[in-house]
Design an enzyme around this catalytic site. Structure first.
Site, PDB file in Angstrom:
ATOM      1  N   HIS A 137     -13.965   5.730  21.433  1.00  0.00           N
ATOM      2  CA  HIS A 137     -15.407   5.931  21.578  1.00  0.00           C
ATOM      3  C   HIS A 137     -16.177   4.719  21.041  1.00  0.00           C
ATOM      4  CE1 HIS A 137     -19.440   7.556  21.366  1.00  0.00           C
ATOM      5  NE2 HIS A 137     -19.478   7.046  20.156  1.00  0.00           N
ATOM      6  N   HIS A 142     -19.356   1.493  22.704  1.00  0.00           N
ATOM      7  CA  HIS A 142     -20.480   0.784  22.073  1.00  0.00           C
ATOM      8  C   HIS A 142     -20.420  -0.739  22.164  1.00  0.00           C
ATOM      9  CE1 HIS A 142     -22.648   4.100  20.133  1.00  0.00           C
ATOM     10  NE2 HIS A 142     -21.486   4.645  19.840  1.00  0.00           N
ATOM     11  N   GLU A 184     -26.366   6.772  22.485  1.00  0.00           N
ATOM     12  CA  GLU A 184     -25.200   7.554  22.896  1.00  0.00           C
ATOM     13  C   GLU A 184     -25.317   8.108  24.327  1.00  0.00           C
ATOM     14  OE1 GLU A 184     -22.529   7.588  21.302  1.00  0.00           O
ATOM     15  OE2 GLU A 184     -22.984   7.330  19.175  1.00  0.00           O
ATOM     16  N   SER A 203     -17.681   6.992  27.205  1.00  0.00           N
ATOM     17  CA  SER A 203     -16.358   7.221  26.637  1.00  0.00           C
ATOM     18  C   SER A 203     -15.851   8.619  26.990  1.00  0.00           C
ATOM     19  CB  SER A 203     -16.372   7.008  25.114  1.00  0.00           C
ATOM     20  OG  SER A 203     -17.363   7.815  24.506  1.00  0.00           O
TER      21      SER A 203
HETATM   22 FE   FE2 Z   1     -21.135   6.602  19.054  1.00  0.00          FE
END
Ligand code: FE2
Length: 279
Positions: A137, A142, A184, A203
């Site tokens: 993730h 990111h 997110e 993700s």
């Molecule tokens: Fe995150």
């Protein structure tokens, strides 16, 4: 040794990571050589099933970051390799951490262009759902956009906004919602339609498709106050997504913005429900 941050209230068990070797800023060595073949294989499984999906659904800036990082498809990447790319593009770097870190530490890292990335990877039975963020993730979701100068500058500004949010009643919850919806779970308009850039979506195999294709969630135009006043769900796909026109729009809305008056005006009020329709 530092204490692990207190677990979120929805999660009564302790955090998974080993905090015993963490420095005062919660950083650790990645110790890449300690990953097992089975752990690299989990990365490869997650990477391979996501890379084709994101070619269709991710924002072009995210895909450019993926290409620039040229991370391994077959195993967990070495953070030092990514850092060479990040340093050359935006001056950011990633730092290894055991897992979640306290808010003040997190803000401090971002304000200094350091993005904390968890070192451990999920177990095979957790491919589709994970309570705490893992290396897949954090890294896959990111790090690519940290190569984008505008988004990277927004992330730094976000970290710089942290201390005031911590010091103002209601502030932390509102600033957390900005991260949730715009880091997110963010969507962005492109010439070929709405695309995804949020790490929590990209993700996740299921939510990558759902966020764009499903008629169920509402997709609202970005509105800073609305974002910061909208509650979110952590245990299911989002009921509401916010759509940017550009990363410049997000940066301009937040850079040099004093959030304190908003915290004072709305911080004590209950937020809008996650699926509330705009008035
Ligand atoms: Fe995150």
């Amino acid at each position: 040794m530092v204490q692990p941050p207190s677990a979120p209230v929805h999660q009564p068990r302790g955090l998974r990571g080993d905090y015993s070797r963490a420095a005062a800023d919660y950083t650790v060595d990645q110790q890449w050589q300690r990953y097992t073949r089975a752990e690299h294989a989990i990365w490869a499984t997650l990477y391979q099933r996501q890379i084709d999906l994101i070619a269709r659904y991710a924002a072009p800036e995210f895909l450019a970051g993926v290409r620039a990082l040229a991370a391994s498809a077959s195993g967990i990447p070495r953070f030092e390799d990514a850092n060479r790319v990040l340093q050359a593009s935006t001056g950011w770097r990633i730092v290894a951490v055991p897992g979640l870190v306290p808010e003040a530490t997190f803000f401090e890292h971002l304000a200094h262009r350091r993005f904390p990335v968890t070192v451990w990877i999920r177990r095979p039975e957790e491919l589709d759902y994970l309570v705490e963020p893992d290396v897949f993730h954090d890294f896959f979701g990111h790090v690519p956009l940290l190569t984008n100068p505008v988004f990277a500058r927004f992330m730094q500004a976000y970290g710089e906004a942290g201390p005031k949010a911590l010091a103002t009643p209601g502030g932390l919850g509102m600033l957390a919602r900005l991260y949730w919806y715009m880091v997110e779970f963010g969507l962005i308009r492109t010439a070929s339609g709405v695309r995804v850039y949020g790490a929590g979506i990209l993700s996740s195999k299921g939510e990558t498709v759902y966020s764009i294709e499903s008629p169920e969630p509402q997709r609202l135009d970005f509105d800073l106050v609305r974002v910061m006043r909208t509650d979110y769900r952590i245990d299911e796909f989002q009921r509401t997504y916010f759509v940017l026109d550009s990363f410049e729009q997000l940066f301009q809305a937040c850079y040099n913005t004093d959030f304190a008056p908003m915290y004072r005006q709305y911080g004590a009020q209950p937020p809008f429900a996650a699926d509330a329709r705009p008035a």
